[in-house]
Design an enzyme around this catalytic site. Structure first.
Site, PDB file in Angstrom:
ATOM      1  N   TYR A  92      33.341  61.846  34.608  1.00 41.97           N
ATOM      2  CA  TYR A  92      32.899  60.666  33.862  1.00 41.97           C
ATOM      3  C   TYR A  92      31.629  60.898  33.046  1.00 41.97           C
ATOM      4  O   TYR A  92      31.662  60.877  31.821  1.00 41.97           O
ATOM      5  CB  TYR A  92      32.690  59.477  34.828  1.00 41.97           C
ATOM      6  CG  TYR A  92      33.964  59.097  35.533  1.00 41.97           C
ATOM      7  CD1 TYR A  92      34.999  58.473  34.836  1.00 41.97           C
ATOM      8  CD2 TYR A  92      34.166  59.381  36.877  1.00 41.97           C
ATOM      9  CE1 TYR A  92      36.195  58.140  35.458  1.00 41.97           C
ATOM     10  CE2 TYR A  92      35.360  59.056  37.512  1.00 41.97           C
ATOM     11  CZ  TYR A  92      36.364  58.438  36.795  1.00 41.97           C
ATOM     12  OH  TYR A  92      37.543  58.122  37.411  1.00 41.97           O
TER      13      TYR A  92
ATOM     14  N   PRO B 113      40.152  51.694  31.522  1.00 45.11           N
ATOM     15  CA  PRO B 113      41.418  50.958  31.468  1.00 45.11           C
ATOM     16  C   PRO B 113      41.209  49.488  31.105  1.00 45.11           C
ATOM     17  O   PRO B 113      40.125  48.930  31.290  1.00 45.11           O
ATOM     18  CB  PRO B 113      41.948  51.058  32.899  1.00 45.11           C
ATOM     19  CG  PRO B 113      41.078  52.040  33.604  1.00 45.11           C
ATOM     20  CD  PRO B 113      39.771  52.021  32.897  1.00 45.11           C
TER      21      PRO B 113
ATOM     22  N   HIS C 288      35.185  53.035  34.014  1.00 47.26           N
ATOM     23  CA  HIS C 288      35.793  53.649  35.181  1.00 47.26           C
ATOM     24  C   HIS C 288      34.828  54.383  36.120  1.00 47.26           C
ATOM     25  O   HIS C 288      35.148  54.642  37.283  1.00 47.26           O
ATOM     26  CB  HIS C 288      36.839  54.655  34.660  1.00 47.26           C
ATOM     27  CG  HIS C 288      37.989  54.891  35.572  1.00 47.26           C
ATOM     28  ND1 HIS C 288      37.846  55.018  36.932  1.00 47.26           N
ATOM     29  CD2 HIS C 288      39.304  55.018  35.331  1.00 47.26           C
ATOM     30  CE1 HIS C 288      39.024  55.226  37.470  1.00 47.26           C
ATOM     31  NE2 HIS C 288      39.937  55.230  36.525  1.00 47.26           N
TER      32      HIS C 288
ATOM     33  N   SER D  88      49.267  56.157  37.227  1.00 40.18           N
ATOM     34  CA  SER D  88      48.516  55.521  38.297  1.00 40.18           C
ATOM     35  C   SER D  88      49.249  54.285  38.758  1.00 40.18           C
ATOM     36  O   SER D  88      49.703  53.495  37.922  1.00 40.18           O
ATOM     37  CB  SER D  88      47.178  55.068  37.735  1.00 40.18           C
ATOM     38  OG  SER D  88      46.153  55.472  38.537  1.00 40.18           O
TER      39      SER D  88
HETATM   40  N1  COA Z   1      62.022  53.285  53.194  1.00 43.58           N
HETATM   41  C1  COA Z   1      61.647  51.996  53.156  1.00 43.58           C
HETATM   42  N2  COA Z   1      60.395  51.590  52.792  1.00 43.58           N
HETATM   43  C2  COA Z   1      59.518  52.538  52.442  1.00 43.58           C
HETATM   44  C3  COA Z   1      59.849  53.906  52.448  1.00 43.58           C
HETATM   45  C4  COA Z   1      61.175  54.266  52.850  1.00 43.58           C
HETATM   46  N3  COA Z   1      61.568  55.538  52.893  1.00 43.58           N
HETATM   47  N4  COA Z   1      58.778  54.612  52.050  1.00 43.58           N
HETATM   48  C5  COA Z   1      57.789  53.722  51.809  1.00 43.58           C
HETATM   49  N5  COA Z   1      58.249  52.469  52.056  1.00 43.58           N
HETATM   50  C6  COA Z   1      57.491  51.220  51.964  1.00 43.58           C
HETATM   51  C7  COA Z   1      56.102  51.347  52.567  1.00 43.58           C
HETATM   52  O1  COA Z   1      56.124  51.121  53.946  1.00 43.58           O
HETATM   53  C8  COA Z   1      55.350  50.290  51.803  1.00 43.58           C
HETATM   54  O2  COA Z   1      55.705  49.043  52.376  1.00 43.58           O
HETATM   55  P1  COA Z   1      54.800  47.695  52.173  1.00 43.58           P
HETATM   56  O3  COA Z   1      54.977  47.253  50.760  1.00 43.58           O
HETATM   57  O4  COA Z   1      55.386  46.750  53.141  1.00 43.58           O
HETATM   58  O5  COA Z   1      53.410  48.093  52.496  1.00 43.58           O
HETATM   59  C9  COA Z   1      55.963  50.346  50.420  1.00 43.58           C
HETATM   60  O6  COA Z   1      57.255  50.925  50.603  1.00 43.58           O
HETATM   61  C10 COA Z   1      55.184  51.159  49.405  1.00 43.58           C
HETATM   62  O7  COA Z   1      55.039  52.505  49.833  1.00 43.58           O
HETATM   63  P2  COA Z   1      55.093  53.723  48.812  1.00 43.58           P
HETATM   64  O8  COA Z   1      55.703  53.261  47.549  1.00 43.58           O
HETATM   65  O9  COA Z   1      55.704  54.884  49.490  1.00 43.58           O
HETATM   66  O10 COA Z   1      53.603  54.161  48.564  1.00 43.58           O
HETATM   67  P3  COA Z   1      52.240  53.386  48.384  1.00 43.58           P
HETATM   68  O11 COA Z   1      52.394  51.986  47.928  1.00 43.58           O
HETATM   69  O12 COA Z   1      51.521  53.612  49.648  1.00 43.58           O
HETATM   70  O13 COA Z   1      51.529  54.155  47.196  1.00 43.58           O
HETATM   71  C11 COA Z   1      49.999  55.791  46.423  1.00 43.58           C
HETATM   72  C12 COA Z   1      51.299  55.519  47.197  1.00 43.58           C
HETATM   73  C13 COA Z   1      49.785  57.269  46.323  1.00 43.58           C
HETATM   74  C14 COA Z   1      50.098  55.180  45.044  1.00 43.58           C
HETATM   75  C15 COA Z   1      48.840  55.118  47.189  1.00 43.58           C
HETATM   76  O14 COA Z   1      48.757  55.635  48.487  1.00 43.58           O
HETATM   77  C16 COA Z   1      47.485  55.334  46.533  1.00 43.58           C
HETATM   78  O15 COA Z   1      46.769  56.284  46.787  1.00 43.58           O
HETATM   79  N6  COA Z   1      47.085  54.428  45.660  1.00 43.58           N
HETATM   80  C17 COA Z   1      45.822  54.545  44.951  1.00 43.58           C
HETATM   81  C18 COA Z   1      46.077  54.965  43.567  1.00 43.58           C
HETATM   82  C19 COA Z   1      44.824  54.781  42.757  1.00 43.58           C
HETATM   83  O16 COA Z   1      43.770  55.230  43.128  1.00 43.58           O
HETATM   84  N7  COA Z   1      44.993  54.111  41.631  1.00 43.58           N
HETATM   85  C20 COA Z   1      43.907  53.745  40.800  1.00 43.58           C
HETATM   86  C21 COA Z   1      43.441  54.834  39.909  1.00 43.58           C
HETATM   87  S1  COA Z   1      42.369  54.131  38.717  1.00 43.58           S
END
Ligand code: COA
Length: 628
Positions: free
Chosen positions: A111, A124, A345, A556
């Site tokens: 940054y 963003p 950011h 993202s």
């Molecule tokens: N079968 C059924 N459900 C499943 C599944 C499967 N095989 N795998 C995952 N799921 C469910 C999860 O249990 C979760 O359920 P919920 O909605 O009830 O909590 C949901 O699906 C979403 O999980 P998933 O899509 O696998 O991942 P996530 O939402 O945890 O996202 C990342 C993953 C990497 C995006 C997240 O962990 C992360 O780090 N986010 C931050 C990103 C960030 O920093 N963004 C900003 C940058 S500016």
């Protein structure tokens, strides 16, 4: 937002350092001082583990010969006599002295030392659900509610009542919340600074004029909604015509240009006071001119207009000068119903901002009235600037540069409404990995070549954690794309390839969330070399590294419950940006590409993405039905 990784566990109190009560500009703000939440430190991954992973991720980008060269470079790097060992040992020593060995480095390299404009390249936009204001009063009322909601949220942060977010059983670092309000980036040669403050006014922009507006009266009582509306009416009255002198546009320029203008401006006492007034404020409110939101032919066009307003303000002749892009939070309330925010950011990731957004939208929709009324509000103050001819020239340059940037950004923001997370979960697949594979397929469909692909994973389970890169382009994702596009593949083969690709992505995600990805570790080793005067190892100039790190798809997940979405520009000139908000039955997706690059088109990418989502859905249903 990011609900799955951030399940709320009730109002568990956590203790963070109180805001500094006086104005401070801090260069290397280390949030880990004290590690109040008692979180683990970011680990330094094992050298062999990272490089084994690295070799897997570079494979799609290299032919056999190139891969053999890369493999031998890696072997040398990690051999007993290789420089990799030395760098690893120095990095481990650094990690012993820091709670988070990456935190300061990341803030600076990602940054504060980055010299391109924050607009498009770094900050963003976040679009709130559309509004339709019948008149100015409604616009101002909405703006007043937004400010009151923000202050309410800030109060929760200050009194440490924001629930600690969890990833599984691990609490996440909550320090980023403390940096949302009162923070401002300060342009500086070579490396910008961050200023953290805790004051009681906001900065309001209208027609490029800038006002100090106190949200508390002389009696120290917060203003009521009606009182804030009345303050904003006073602002509007005093700024009925746009000022050509608007200096806000300078914040949209390249950081070196802006740093030079900032230095000149600060030589004048009035300017210095005005600049500090903006820097110290809680947040910025931009009362924008209309942009024809409701004249747009459809929802897609409206999303594009709103996305553009939150990313860059539409250029110098529109609302691009009605901004202070250095401020962490700028709320945008446009005359014809564009609402949202732009966020700088460097102090925080999208997650806290999206959580705050849901809070604000709920607050506004609940229609909660502030019961307090101040007996003596202070009138808004127009901030004055003395602009020399030199600074005036710089303003003109900034206007031209912003317009070029605006003209170069193609946005395509849309709601994919055929299905959302529920369908994907019903197929027992991870929604995030599934959507990532849809992007891989879309890119391969368009370009017939692997697209290096960046996804942010939060590393907030560690003290001071920010993100790690998930390298979504894999041997499996390319095999999946090829299988899907091969007319001879059977549905069964396609589903098997999809499941394999999703599994590979999920495995990488789990490691990235634990700080065990490839990119931050390799960055750490590189910075270790630089700091110790060690020549950069060959690894960093090898095509394996350069191609796999040339992130043509920059993505993202920024999830919020409301019908909002975040949007930003691509990471590289020939790349695409994709920010997405997966909801139960739809996905809000914001894509972007640069007009100047003839190989990329956001419109085509969006079409390819929709086709991929359709094909993946259909093939899954086909195989499910055939099983019945
Ligand atoms: N079968 C059924 N459900 C499943 C599944 C499967 N095989 N795998 C995952 N799921 C469910 C999860 O249990 C979760 O359920 P919920 O909605 O009830 O909590 C949901 O699906 C979403 O999980 P998933 O899509 O696998 O991942 P996530 O939402 O945890 O996202 C990342 C993953 C990497 C995006 C997240 O962990 C992360 O780090 N986010 C931050 C990103 C960030 O920093 N963004 C900003 C940058 S500016």
């Amino acid at each position: 937002m990011l609900r799955s990784i951030t399940k709320m566990v009730g109002y568990r109190t956590f203790f963070l350092e109180p805001y500094a009560s006086s104005y401070q500009v801090i260069n290397n703000y280390t949030s880990t001082k004290g590690n109040i939440q008692n979180l683990p430190s970011l680990p330094v991954p094992k050298l062999e583990d990272t490089l084994t992973k690295y070799l897997k991720t570079v494979r799609p980008h290299l032919n056999d010969e190139e891969y053999a060269v890369t493999t031998s470079i890696v072997k040398d790097f990690i051999s007993d006599k290789g420089v990799g060992r030395k760098l690893q040992s120095l990095l481990e020593k650094r990690a012993e002295k820091h709670l988070n060995w990456l935190e300061d480095w990341w803030l600076n390299t990602a940054y504060l030392e980055y010299r391109d404009p924050v607009v498009v390249y770094s900050s963003p936009g976040l679009v709130f659900p559309f509004r339709q204001f019948k008149n100015q009063k409604e616009q101002l009322r909405y703006a007043a509610k937004t400010l009151l909601a923000a202050v309410d949220y800030k109060d929760l942060i200050d009194s440490e009542k924001i629930p600690v977010e969890m990833m599984g059983k691990s609490p996440l670092d909550m320090q980023q919340y403390k940096k949302i309000f009162g923070t401002c980036r300060i342009p500086w040669e070579k490396r910008d600074k961050l200023s953290y403050n805790n004051e009681k006014h906001v900065t309001v922009f209208h027609n490029n004029h800038i006002f100090h507006v106190d949200l508390w009266g002389q009696d120290n009582v917060i203003l009521s909604e009606d009182q804030i509306v009345s303050q904003l009416e006073k602002v509007i009255k005093q700024s009925s015509k746009p000022t050509s002198q608007g200096i806000g546009i300078l914040t949209s320029d390249n950081r070196d240009n802006w740093a030079a203008a900032y230095r000149l401006l600060r030589e004048d006492k009035t300017n210095k006071e005005s600049l500090e007034d903006i820097e110290k404020s809680i947040a910025v409110l931009c009362l924008d001119s209309p942009v024809g939101l409701w004249k747009c032919p459809d929802d897609n066009a409206r999303r594009n207009v709103a996305g553009a307003q939150t990313i860059h303000g539409g250029g110098a002749a529109a609302n691009g000068g009605n901004r202070w892009f250095d401020k962490t939070i700028q709320f945008i309330v446009g005359a014809d119903g564009v609402t949202g925010l732009t966020y700088e950011h460097s102090p925080a990731e999208g997650q806290p901002i999206a959580v705050m957004t849901d809070f604000i939208i709920n607050y506004i929709e609940r229609g909660k009235e502030n019961s307090k009324t101040s007996a003596n509000p202070k009138p808004p103050v127009l901030l004055k600037f003395n602009v020399t001819s030199k600074v005036d020239e710089m303003i003109k340059t900034a206007r031209t540069n912003l317009d070029k940037l605006v003209g170069n950004l193609e946005l395509n923001c849309f709601q994919y409404d055929k299905y959302g997370k529920n369908f994907i979960k019903s197929q027992k697949l991870s929604p995030d990995s599934y959507l990532q594979m849809a992007m891989q397929l879309a890119f391969y469909r368009l370009h017939n070549t692997p697209g290096a692909h960046y996804e942010s994973a939060a590393t907030r389970m560690y003290v001071g954690g920010r993100t790690e890169t998930i390298r979504s382009c894999s041997i499996e994702s390319i095999d999946f794309a090829k299988t899907m596009l091969n007319t001879k593949s059977s549905p069964k083969e396609k589903v098997a390839a999809l499941q394999k690709a999703i599994k590979a992505h999920k495995d990488y995600t789990v490691q990235a969330l634990q700080g065990l990805g490839v990119d931050r570790h390799l960055l750490g080793l590189k910075l270790t070399a630089i700091e110790n005067g060690i020549p950069l190892p060959k690894l960093y100039s090898d095509p394996g590294f350069t191609r796999s790190a040339h992130m043509r798809i920059s993505t993202s997940q920024v999830a919020c419950k409301c019908d909002g979405f975040m949007c930003y520009g691509p990471l590289v000139a020939d790349g695409y940006a994709t920010c997405y908000n997966p909801r139960d039955d739809d996905v809000n997706i914001a894509t972007a590409a640069f007009e100047q690059h003839r190989d990329t088109s956001a419109a085509q990418y969006r079409a390819a993405l929709e086709a991929s989502l359709r094909d993946m859905h259909d093939v899954l249903l086909l195989t499910t039905h055939s099983k019945l």
